[in-house]
Design a protein around this motif. Structure first.
Motif, PDB file in Angstrom:
ATOM      1  N   HIS A 117      18.039  -4.120  -8.224  1.00 31.50           N
ATOM      2  CA  HIS A 117      18.245  -4.269  -9.670  1.00 31.50           C
ATOM      3  C   HIS A 117      19.036  -3.098 -10.225  1.00 31.50           C
ATOM      4  N   LEU A 118      18.692  -1.883  -9.824  1.00 34.41           N
ATOM      5  CA  LEU A 118      19.405  -0.714 -10.346  1.00 34.41           C
ATOM      6  C   LEU A 118      20.879  -0.765  -9.976  1.00 34.41           C
ATOM      7  N   ARG A 119      21.187  -1.169  -8.752  1.00 34.90           N
ATOM      8  CA  ARG A 119      22.594  -1.287  -8.343  1.00 34.90           C
ATOM      9  C   ARG A 119      23.307  -2.363  -9.151  1.00 34.90           C
ATOM     10  N   GLU A 120      22.608  -3.462  -9.387  1.00 35.62           N
ATOM     11  CA  GLU A 120      23.189  -4.558 -10.177  1.00 35.62           C
ATOM     12  C   GLU A 120      23.594  -4.082 -11.564  1.00 35.62           C
ATOM     13  N   TRP A 121      22.842  -3.134 -12.114  1.00 35.40           N
ATOM     14  CA  TRP A 121      23.124  -2.635 -13.465  1.00 35.40           C
ATOM     15  C   TRP A 121      24.066  -1.434 -13.482  1.00 35.40           C
ATOM     16  N   GLY A 122      24.577  -1.063 -12.318  1.00 40.32           N
ATOM     17  CA  GLY A 122      25.594  -0.033 -12.263  1.00 40.32           C
ATOM     18  C   GLY A 122      25.101   1.392 -12.154  1.00 40.32           C
ATOM     19  N   LEU A 123      23.845   1.591 -11.779  1.00 40.93           N
ATOM     20  CA  LEU A 123      23.341   2.945 -11.606  1.00 40.93           C
ATOM     21  C   LEU A 123      23.720   3.483 -10.226  1.00 40.93           C
ATOM     22  N   VAL A 167      12.728   5.777  -4.678  1.00 44.12           N
ATOM     23  CA  VAL A 167      14.048   5.331  -5.127  1.00 44.12           C
ATOM     24  C   VAL A 167      14.426   6.150  -6.364  1.00 44.12           C
ATOM     25  N   VAL A 168      15.653   6.679  -6.369  1.00 42.05           N
ATOM     26  CA  VAL A 168      16.140   7.436  -7.515  1.00 42.05           C
ATOM     27  C   VAL A 168      17.406   6.768  -8.031  1.00 42.05           C
ATOM     28  N   GLY A 169      17.408   6.439  -9.324  1.00 42.53           N
ATOM     29  CA  GLY A 169      18.590   5.893  -9.970  1.00 42.53           C
ATOM     30  C   GLY A 169      19.102   6.854 -11.024  1.00 42.53           C
ATOM     31  N   LEU A 173       0.816  -1.200   0.000  1.00 41.68           N
ATOM     32  CA  LEU A 173       0.000   0.000   0.000  1.00 41.68           C
ATOM     33  C   LEU A 173       0.858   1.262   0.000  1.00 41.68           C
ATOM     34  N   SER A 174       0.221   2.383  -0.284  1.00 42.95           N
ATOM     35  CA  SER A 174       0.891   3.680  -0.268  1.00 42.95           C
ATOM     36  C   SER A 174       1.575   3.915   1.077  1.00 42.95           C
ATOM     37  N   PHE A 175       2.799   4.426   1.001  1.00 46.15           N
ATOM     38  CA  PHE A 175       3.635   4.721   2.166  1.00 46.15           C
ATOM     39  C   PHE A 175       4.130   3.465   2.874  1.00 46.15           C
ATOM     40  N   GLN A 176       3.917   2.289   2.263  1.00 46.06           N
ATOM     41  CA  GLN A 176       4.398   1.031   2.846  1.00 46.06           C
ATOM     42  C   GLN A 176       5.262   0.229   1.867  1.00 46.06           C
ATOM     43  N   GLU A 177       5.808   0.864   0.840  1.00 42.66           N
ATOM     44  CA  GLU A 177       6.420   0.151  -0.288  1.00 42.66           C
ATOM     45  C   GLU A 177       7.880  -0.246  -0.051  1.00 42.66           C
ATOM     46  N   LYS A 178       8.204  -0.718   1.130  1.00 45.20           N
ATOM     47  CA  LYS A 178       9.601  -0.980   1.474  1.00 45.20           C
ATOM     48  C   LYS A 178      10.184  -2.138   0.659  1.00 45.20           C
ATOM     49  N   GLU A 179       9.464  -3.250   0.543  1.00 42.67           N
ATOM     50  CA  GLU A 179       9.987  -4.395  -0.196  1.00 42.67           C
ATOM     51  C   GLU A 179      10.049  -4.097  -1.693  1.00 42.67           C
ATOM     52  N   THR A 180       9.059  -3.374  -2.194  1.00 44.13           N
ATOM     53  CA  THR A 180       9.073  -2.982  -3.606  1.00 44.13           C
ATOM     54  C   THR A 180      10.257  -2.085  -3.887  1.00 44.13           C
ATOM     55  N   ALA A 181      10.497  -1.112  -3.003  1.00 44.14           N
ATOM     56  CA  ALA A 181      11.633  -0.204  -3.171  1.00 44.14           C
ATOM     57  C   ALA A 181      12.951  -0.969  -3.126  1.00 44.14           C
ATOM     58  N   SER A 182      13.044  -1.945  -2.240  1.00 43.92           N
ATOM     59  CA  SER A 182      14.263  -2.763  -2.142  1.00 43.92           C
ATOM     60  C   SER A 182      14.474  -3.573  -3.415  1.00 43.92           C
TER      61      SER A 182
END
Length: 394
Positions: free
Chosen positions: A42-48, A59-61, A28-37
């Motif tokens: 994935h973004l870190r894996e791709w080098g962002l 999350v900002v990449g 739900l809104s304001f509870q997106e911790k696992e989605t953000a993780s």
């Protein structure tokens, strides 16, 4: 650019996999911790370059291109789900009781992840920087866009683009327009305070249900009798709660609803008119009242030049049309208050597959092929913007 667009089709099965995983694990809104993780890993894996906790669960990449100088372009996807029980009969239905992705945000997130992966793999084709905004809490005011902006999500950004998959439109077809496109979305809650009593002795009471029923009817005259009929406007009462027993006249009744407008002056006029109708109706019947009126998201207003860019970019992807006005609201409006940009729709409805249910419906689903179209549209918008920027610098 053509080679990059073709690679979207190769990545499409992976995008579907991400979408179905997120669909099974909505937050739900304001509870997106696992989605953000999930997104950040994935973004870190791709080098962002990745920043989490932006304005809340955002999350900002950031991806720096190696193809030379260029603008900084932000692309946005929302991540939150809705408090609705998933009633679809499919292998990827929500596993969280009472929560589901009933508006396509799982597909928005997966689409933007696909774009980020492709661009990371081909950063030599990018000029400047692309910023990927994975936003929390679009569905619930005050929303996540405003807090992400306050936390610096648009720092250094020149342009911002967003896409919403939309089942009322046919799959794969793109839509946008210059100027206002989506309405301001305001909320109100009214409590009527009467005098309760025995159902057989109504003369000794002040009937809150009867008064609130008059309000439901009277509020409809705002649009039908006080608003210029050439001005788009909606006043809807969405809930009515009162009473506990068949033979008891309730002391209180509560109504809640929404107001949708495009014009800023009309927006405030409707607010004042609604408050006046509530006061006068309740006073006429001797009841007290309270009103909680919240100004929600402002209207989505596309920059004219960026809407022109949409027409050019969409033509390279497939079919497109000028969008009609949409009375739904979107906090993407806040980004457009800060930077030039464009919000776009990509059709995701397909009657042949039974994908006919509206957004926020328990059986809502999308034609997943719309994600490929949306990814291509994002890429086409970025490339067109980069090319125009470099041409201006020559």
């Amino acid at each position: 650019m053509e080679s990059l667009l073709k690679k979207v089709d190769l990545l499409y099965p992976e995008m579907v996999g991400w979408r179905r995983h997120l669909h099974q694990h909505p937050e739900l809104s304001f509870q997106e911790k696992e989605t953000a993780s999930f997104v950040a890993s994935h973004l870190r894996e791709w080098g962002l370059e990745v920043v989490t906790g932006v304005g809340g669960n955002g999350v900002v990449g950031r991806l720096k291109g190696s193809g030379g100088e260029g603008p900084t372009i932000a692309l946005r996807a929302d991540m939150d789900a809705l408090p609705i029980q998933d009633e679809k009969n499919c292998e990827f239905a929500s596993k969280v009781k009472g929560v589901m992705h009933a508006c396509g945000h799982d597909a928005h997130t997966s689409t933007l992840l696909g774009v980020a992966k492709l661009m990371a793999e081909h950063r030599e084709q990018l000029k400047g920087m692309v910023v990927f905004l994975f936003q929390h809490a679009e569905e619930l005011t005050p929303g996540g866009a405003y807090s992400m902006i306050e936390d610096g999500a648009l720092e250094g950004v020149d342009y911002v683009y967003g896409i919403h998959l939309w089942t009322p439109f046919p799959v794969g077809k793109a839509y946008s327009k210059p100027g206002p496109m989506m309405a301001a979305a305001d909320e109100f809650e009214i409590v009527v305070k009467g005098k309760g009593g025995h159902g057989g002795l109504p003369h000794e009471t002040i009937d809150s249900i009867a008064i609130a029923s008059h309000l439901v009817v009277n509020l409809q005259t705002i649009v039908s009798r006080t608003v210029d009929p050439t001005q788009p406007c909606v006043v809807s009462v969405g809930s009515f709660h009162s009473g506990t027993s068949f033979n008891v006249i309730a002391e209180k009744a509560s109504l809640s609803g929404t107001v949708r407008t495009f014009d800023p002056e009309l927006r405030m006029e409707v607010k004042q008119r609604l408050e006046s109708i509530v006061e006068q109706t309740c006073r006429m019947y001797g009841a007290d009242f309270s009103i909680d009126y919240k100004l929600g998201y402002p209207p989505v207003v596309n920059d004219a030049g960026e809407a022109d860019r949409f027409y050019r970019a969409a033509a390279k992807v497939g079919e497109y049309e000028t969008s009609p006005l949409i009375m739904a609201g979107e906090d993407f409006a806040y980004y457009l208050h800060q930077r030039k940009g464009c919000f776009m729709f990509v059709g995701a409805g397909n009657p042949e597959l039974g994908i006919v249910y509206p957004h926020h419906h328990p059986k809502f689903d999308i034609d997943e092929s719309a994600m490929a179209t949306a990814a291509k549209l994002f890429i086409s918008m970025v490339v067109d913007c980069q090319n125009e920027w470099n041409a201006d610098k020559c």
